[in-house]
Scaffold this active site. Structure first.
Site, PDB file in Angstrom:
ATOM      1  N   HIS A 193       0.634  -1.044  -0.092  1.00 31.28           N
ATOM      2  CA  HIS A 193      -0.266   0.386   0.098  1.00 31.28           C
ATOM      3  C   HIS A 193       0.946   1.170   0.247  1.00 31.28           C
ATOM      4  CE1 HIS A 193      -4.089  -2.318   0.257  1.00 31.28           C
ATOM      5  NE2 HIS A 193      -3.644  -2.144   1.214  1.00 31.28           N
TER       6      HIS A 193
ATOM      7  N   HIS B  66     -10.555   1.661   0.935  1.00 34.53           N
ATOM      8  CA  HIS B  66     -10.298   0.625   1.433  1.00 34.53           C
ATOM      9  C   HIS B  66     -10.789   0.683   2.473  1.00 34.53           C
ATOM     10  CE1 HIS B  66      -7.442  -2.112   3.976  1.00 34.53           C
ATOM     11  NE2 HIS B  66      -6.304  -2.241   2.487  1.00 34.53           N
TER      12      HIS B  66
ATOM     13  N   GLU C 113     -11.476  -3.303  -2.257  1.00 37.74           N
ATOM     14  CA  GLU C 113     -10.638  -2.821  -3.167  1.00 37.74           C
ATOM     15  C   GLU C 113     -10.511  -3.036  -4.859  1.00 37.74           C
ATOM     16  OE1 GLU C 113      -7.339  -3.111  -0.803  1.00 37.74           O
ATOM     17  OE2 GLU C 113      -8.366  -4.416   0.382  1.00 37.74           O
TER      18      GLU C 113
END
Length: 374
Positions: A128, A202, A333
């Site tokens: 991420h 998210h 996501e």
């Protein structure tokens, strides 16, 4: 009653009705500070009464209040009651993720023959984007008001070399709340040096408002394949066909149906949509028999990481003192395929100088009819 009084009577009634006309609403309040800069909590409400809350810290979706089959409004996303909890390490509840969502193997890739080493934050792989976007203080750039929607524009400047990524990148995230009970999120980016970009939201969803876990909620994903992964959940570069396996979600199925057949008793797979690159398409449908709520997802992105909160273990206490345990919510996501920079056979995530990265996802909330709940 004479004619003049009658006309006046009807004018008063008409003006009263006009005064009751439901409109989009927007509010902003100071929520705290980050590095001595102001953090705000913003609230958008549509004419139906649906509302979302946002903050410029991490460009986070804090809450999403939607009606159930009895028109009771409940929050269907995980999160916290205060800024301080978001500023501590957490599973990125509702956050904007970037520069690159999901995993990049060993935090390494090459562009035009030059190798780059990303900061893996002490982990084996980059995950991420090192948490850059999700903990950044975004600039509240604009509020958009139209007849059919209201929106908020966040912008963020990511400097060359941040977490090892090349290029100075201007990023934009726009949240819209529409009159059709949709939350649409648009992602944009430009760069002054070729770089890789994959942004996502998210949020963790539970359509029953956390009355129960997600086992009885049903899901369908229009994807015949997932990315084949190793034990670190990093793609090998191959695609794995899921039809007629325990990972098959091409037909609507209760989340609990096969969940205990999977590693770690949960879904944590990147489903590759059956669609053309950049095509906008409805690709996911979720329904909840308890509340009657539905969630339809449309996106331009090529894939989705479907995750069922397998690692949530009660460490995090969220809004209204609710403890977040295993399988309390799921993530959808939408993103580029993980580790795409190292797999030229995957749809490209390379953003070149002079180009604009543009993707969007729409989460549309509704109420199922009786046949959909069977």
């Amino acid at each position: 009653m004479n004619i003049k009084k009658l006309i006046l009577f009807f004018l008063l009634i008409s003006s009263g009705l006009m005064g009751q006309k439901k409109e989009f609403k927007y509010s902003k309040k100071l929520w705290g500070k980050s590095e001595h800069q102001k953090v705000f909590l913003l609230k958008l409400t549509n004419p139906n009464g649906m509302s979302i809350e946002l903050t410029n810290y991490g460009a986070i979706l804090v809450s999403t209040f939607v009606p159930d089959k009895e028109n009771n409004f409940e929050d269907v996303v995980l999160g916290f009651d205060n800024l301080a909890q978001y500023q501590k390490p957490n599973p990125l509840f509702g956050a904007t993720v970037g520069r690159y969502a999901n995993r990049i193997r060993n935090g390494q890739f090459s562009i035009n023959g030059k190798s780059y080493q990303l900061d893996t934050k002490g982990e084996k792989h980059s995950i991420h984007g090192g948490g850059e976007f999700s903990s950044a203080l975004w600039h509240l750039d604009d509020v958009i008001k139209r007849d059919h929607e209201i929106g908020v524009v966040f912008t963020y400047y990511s400097k060359e070399g941040t977490h090892g990524f090349p290029g100075n990148v201007n990023n934009k995230v726009i949240y819209y709340l529409t009159k059709n009970n949709e939350v649409r999120i648009e992602f944009e980016a430009t760069t002054d040096k070729d770089t890789h970009i994959s942004m996502t939201n998210h949020s963790y969803f539970n359509l029953n408002g956390l009355k129960q876990n997600i086992f009885n909620q049903k899901i369908r994903i229009d994807a015949d394949y997932i990315t084949e992964i190793d034990q670190d959940i990093v793609p090998t570069g191959q695609l794995e066909r899921v039809i007629n396996t325990e990972k098959d979600l091409t037909k609507e199925v209760a989340i609990k149906e096969h969940i205990f057949e999977l590693n770690n008793y949960g879904y944590h797979f990147c489903y590759v949509f059956n669609k053309k690159e950049k095509e906008a398409k409805e690709v996911i449908f979720v329904s909840d028999p308890l509340s009657g709520r539905t969630l339809t997802v449309e996106t331009t992105q090529p894939s989705v990481q479907f995750y069922t909160g397998n690692a949530l273990d009660g460490r995090f206490v969220g809004k209204e003192g609710i403890t977040y345990g295993k399988h309390i919510a799921f993530c959808l996501e939408t993103q580029h395929l993980p580790d795409t920079p190292n797999h030229p056979n995957f749809p490209s995530s390379l953003l070149k100088v002079g180009e604009t990265y543009k993707e969007y996802v729409t989460y549309k909330f509704g109420i199922a009819n009786s046949s959909e709940m069977k």
